[in-house]
Design an enzyme around this catalytic site. Structure first.
Site, mmCIF file in Angstrom:
data_model
loop_
_atom_site.group_PDB
_atom_site.id
_atom_site.type_symbol
_atom_site.label_atom_id
_atom_site.label_comp_id
_atom_site.label_asym_id
_atom_site.label_seq_id
_atom_site.Cartn_x
_atom_site.Cartn_y
_atom_site.Cartn_z
ATOM 1 N N GLU A 92 -6.888 4.768 7.763
ATOM 2 C CA GLU A 92 -6.674 6.188 7.438
ATOM 3 C C GLU A 92 -7.915 6.778 6.766
ATOM 4 O O GLU A 92 -8.250 7.948 6.969
ATOM 5 C CB GLU A 92 -5.418 6.333 6.567
ATOM 6 C CG GLU A 92 -4.153 6.124 7.403
ATOM 7 C CD GLU A 92 -2.987 5.514 6.666
ATOM 8 O OE1 GLU A 92 -2.964 5.548 5.423
ATOM 9 O OE2 GLU A 92 -2.076 4.994 7.346
ATOM 10 N N HIS A 132 -9.569 1.232 4.820
ATOM 11 C CA HIS A 132 -8.301 1.415 5.538
ATOM 12 C C HIS A 132 -8.517 2.366 6.709
ATOM 13 O O HIS A 132 -9.303 3.316 6.606
ATOM 14 C CB HIS A 132 -7.246 1.976 4.576
ATOM 15 C CG HIS A 132 -5.874 1.945 5.165
ATOM 16 N ND1 HIS A 132 -5.437 2.908 6.039
ATOM 17 C CD2 HIS A 132 -4.856 1.046 5.040
ATOM 18 C CE1 HIS A 132 -4.200 2.605 6.416
ATOM 19 N NE2 HIS A 132 -3.831 1.483 5.822
ATOM 20 N N ASN A 173 0.874 -1.183 0.000
ATOM 21 C CA ASN A 173 0.000 0.000 0.000
ATOM 22 C C ASN A 173 0.906 1.227 0.000
ATOM 23 O O ASN A 173 1.481 1.571 1.028
ATOM 24 C CB ASN A 173 -0.882 -0.048 1.252
ATOM 25 C CG ASN A 173 -1.723 1.209 1.425
ATOM 26 O OD1 ASN A 173 -1.790 2.056 0.528
ATOM 27 N ND2 ASN A 173 -2.358 1.349 2.587
ATOM 28 N N TRP A 174 1.026 1.860 -1.164
ATOM 29 C CA TRP A 174 1.971 2.976 -1.279
ATOM 30 C C TRP A 174 1.406 4.271 -0.685
ATOM 31 O O TRP A 174 2.127 5.272 -0.582
ATOM 32 C CB TRP A 174 2.351 3.196 -2.749
ATOM 33 C CG TRP A 174 3.096 2.046 -3.363
ATOM 34 C CD1 TRP A 174 3.392 0.835 -2.765
ATOM 35 C CD2 TRP A 174 3.654 1.973 -4.677
ATOM 36 N NE1 TRP A 174 4.082 0.038 -3.632
ATOM 37 C CE2 TRP A 174 4.269 0.699 -4.815
ATOM 38 C CE3 TRP A 174 3.697 2.860 -5.752
ATOM 39 C CZ2 TRP A 174 4.910 0.310 -5.998
ATOM 40 C CZ3 TRP A 174 4.339 2.466 -6.923
ATOM 41 C CH2 TRP A 174 4.944 1.208 -7.040
ATOM 42 N N LYS A 175 0.149 4.271 -0.343
ATOM 43 C CA LYS A 175 -0.500 5.459 0.246
ATOM 44 C C LYS A 175 -0.261 6.693 -0.649
ATOM 45 O O LYS A 175 -0.173 6.557 -1.866
ATOM 46 C CB LYS A 175 -0.010 5.666 1.682
ATOM 47 C CG LYS A 175 -0.174 4.388 2.523
ATOM 48 C CD LYS A 175 -0.011 4.605 3.988
ATOM 49 C CE LYS A 175 -0.171 3.277 4.724
ATOM 50 N NZ LYS A 175 -0.096 3.392 6.158
ATOM 51 N N SER A 224 3.307 -2.090 10.370
ATOM 52 C CA SER A 224 4.751 -2.145 10.604
ATOM 53 C C SER A 224 5.375 -3.487 10.237
ATOM 54 O O SER A 224 6.275 -3.970 10.922
ATOM 55 C CB SER A 224 5.072 -1.750 12.054
ATOM 56 O OG SER A 224 4.655 -0.416 12.293
ATOM 57 N N GLU A 234 -5.637 -4.861 10.569
ATOM 58 C CA GLU A 234 -4.601 -3.858 10.803
ATOM 59 C C GLU A 234 -4.893 -3.096 12.088
ATOM 60 O O GLU A 234 -5.684 -2.151 12.096
ATOM 61 C CB GLU A 234 -4.572 -2.862 9.642
ATOM 62 C CG GLU A 234 -4.225 -3.484 8.310
ATOM 63 C CD GLU A 234 -3.572 -2.479 7.374
ATOM 64 O OE1 GLU A 234 -2.469 -2.750 6.911
ATOM 65 O OE2 GLU A 234 -4.154 -1.412 7.141
ATOM 66 N N GLY A 266 2.328 2.264 10.721
ATOM 67 C CA GLY A 266 3.287 3.360 10.558
ATOM 68 C C GLY A 266 3.996 3.756 11.834
ATOM 69 O O GLY A 266 4.636 4.801 11.896
ATOM 70 N N GLY A 275 2.806 -1.131 4.283
ATOM 71 C CA GLY A 275 2.858 0.285 3.931
ATOM 72 C C GLY A 275 4.286 0.725 3.675
ATOM 73 O O GLY A 275 4.851 0.500 2.606
ATOM 74 N N GLY A 276 4.902 1.337 4.685
ATOM 75 C CA GLY A 276 6.236 1.928 4.554
ATOM 76 C C GLY A 276 7.260 1.041 3.872
ATOM 77 O O GLY A 276 8.002 1.494 2.991
HETATM 78 P P1 PGA Z 1 2.769 0.315 7.628
HETATM 79 O O1 PGA Z 1 1.311 0.532 6.997
HETATM 80 O O2 PGA Z 1 3.298 -0.990 7.065
HETATM 81 O O3 PGA Z 1 3.569 1.503 7.193
HETATM 82 O O4 PGA Z 1 2.592 0.231 9.104
HETATM 83 C C1 PGA Z 1 0.439 -0.545 6.798
HETATM 84 C C2 PGA Z 1 -0.864 -0.072 6.212
HETATM 85 O O5 PGA Z 1 -1.320 1.016 6.570
HETATM 86 O O6 PGA Z 1 -1.473 -0.771 5.377
#
Ligand code: PGA
Length: 254
Positions: free
Chosen positions: A96, A94, A9-11, A210, A164, A170, A231-232
């Site tokens: 977010e 998600h 997930n590149w956000k 994470s 999640e 994050g 994500g990251g």
């Molecule tokens: P993260 O994000 O790996 O940076 O914690 C995961 C996500 O939000 O899908």
């Protein structure tokens, strides 16, 4: 047997050029890994360019969001019709989106329905906040989120669930593999309760929060965890490649 899946997930990261460079950098090594479904979810504006790069590879494409209406006066939104044929997957619900953009369970349900009806497979996200976790309310919150978006047909439409925990996203503070396994087992139990054992045994449930190349193996050694939403660590070609190859290794696929 559930095929393990790693989705990046590149956000809201990468310009079109950066997205193309990133996917080109990961493609040769990732393409060699067999037995793991590999998905990248770049921002909307890069989907077409990334689709061209991965067209003849084993890498699949996902979007990060959609709007459930077919078309019309919804400034700034993207419909399933625009994504269908371009993407295989779409991330929906998600945390977010829930927290920053105020998406409700009701809206998320409409989005999942629209995705499935247009042959896009939802990666449907659920998870508890830190306060909910500390108050011992994790199972209650997950039950509520799941039940609000739980139509039997969604599973036949290829829905994947991503657990999640919001406190792990994050933050660099992932859940332990054992914690994640237990909670994902609970979610599978919810699926069984609502839709029967057969669906529960076949639905893939990912862990997200994470995940890195250093901790993925521990998650993938757990029986309930079918992969990860990353994500990251999906924004660097080498770390995403390592996550994918370690997933294959942990499952004895390489
Ligand atoms: P993260 O994000 O790996 O940076 O914690 C995961 C996500 O939000 O899908």
């Amino acid at each position: 047997m559930r095929v393990p899946m790693i989705a990046g997930n590149w956000k809201m990261n990468t310009t079109v050029d950066e997205a193309v460079r990133l996917v080109k950098a990961m493609l040769p090594e990732i393409d060699k890994v067999k037995g793991v479904e590999k998905v990248v979810c770049p921002p909307f504006v890069s989907l077409t360019s990334v689709a061209k790069v991965i067209a003849s590879s084993s890498l699949k494409l996902g979007a990060q969001n959609l709007y459930y209406q077919e078309k019309g006066a919804y400034t700034g939104e993207i419909s399933t019709e625009m994504l269908a044929g371009l993407c295989d997957y779409v991330i929906i619900g998600h945390s977010e989106r829930r927290q920053v953009f105020g998406e409700t369970d009701e809206l998320i349900n409409k989005k999942v329905k629209a995705a499935v009806e247009n042959l896009l497979k939802p990666i449907f996200c659920i998870g508890e906040t830190l306060a909910e976790n500390e108050a011992g309310r994790t199972e209650e919150v997950l039950t509520h989120q799941f039940m609000a978006t739980s139509n039997r047909l969604y599973f036949f439409g290829g829905m994947v669930i991503a657990y999640e925990p919001v406190w792990a996203i994050g933050t660099g503070k992932s859940a332990t593999a054992e914690q994640a396994n237990k909670t994902i087992g609970f979610i599978r139990h919810l699926v069984a309760h609502k839709h029967g054992e057969e669906i529960a045994e076949s639905v893939r449930i990912l862990y997200g929060g994470s995940v890195t190349a250093d901790n993925i193996a521990a998650f993938m050694h757990q029986p309930e965890i079918d992969g990860a939403l990353v994500g990251g660590a999906s924004l660097k070609a080498d770390s995403f490649v390592r996550i994918v190859s370690q997933t294959a290794a942990a499952r004895g696929l390489s």
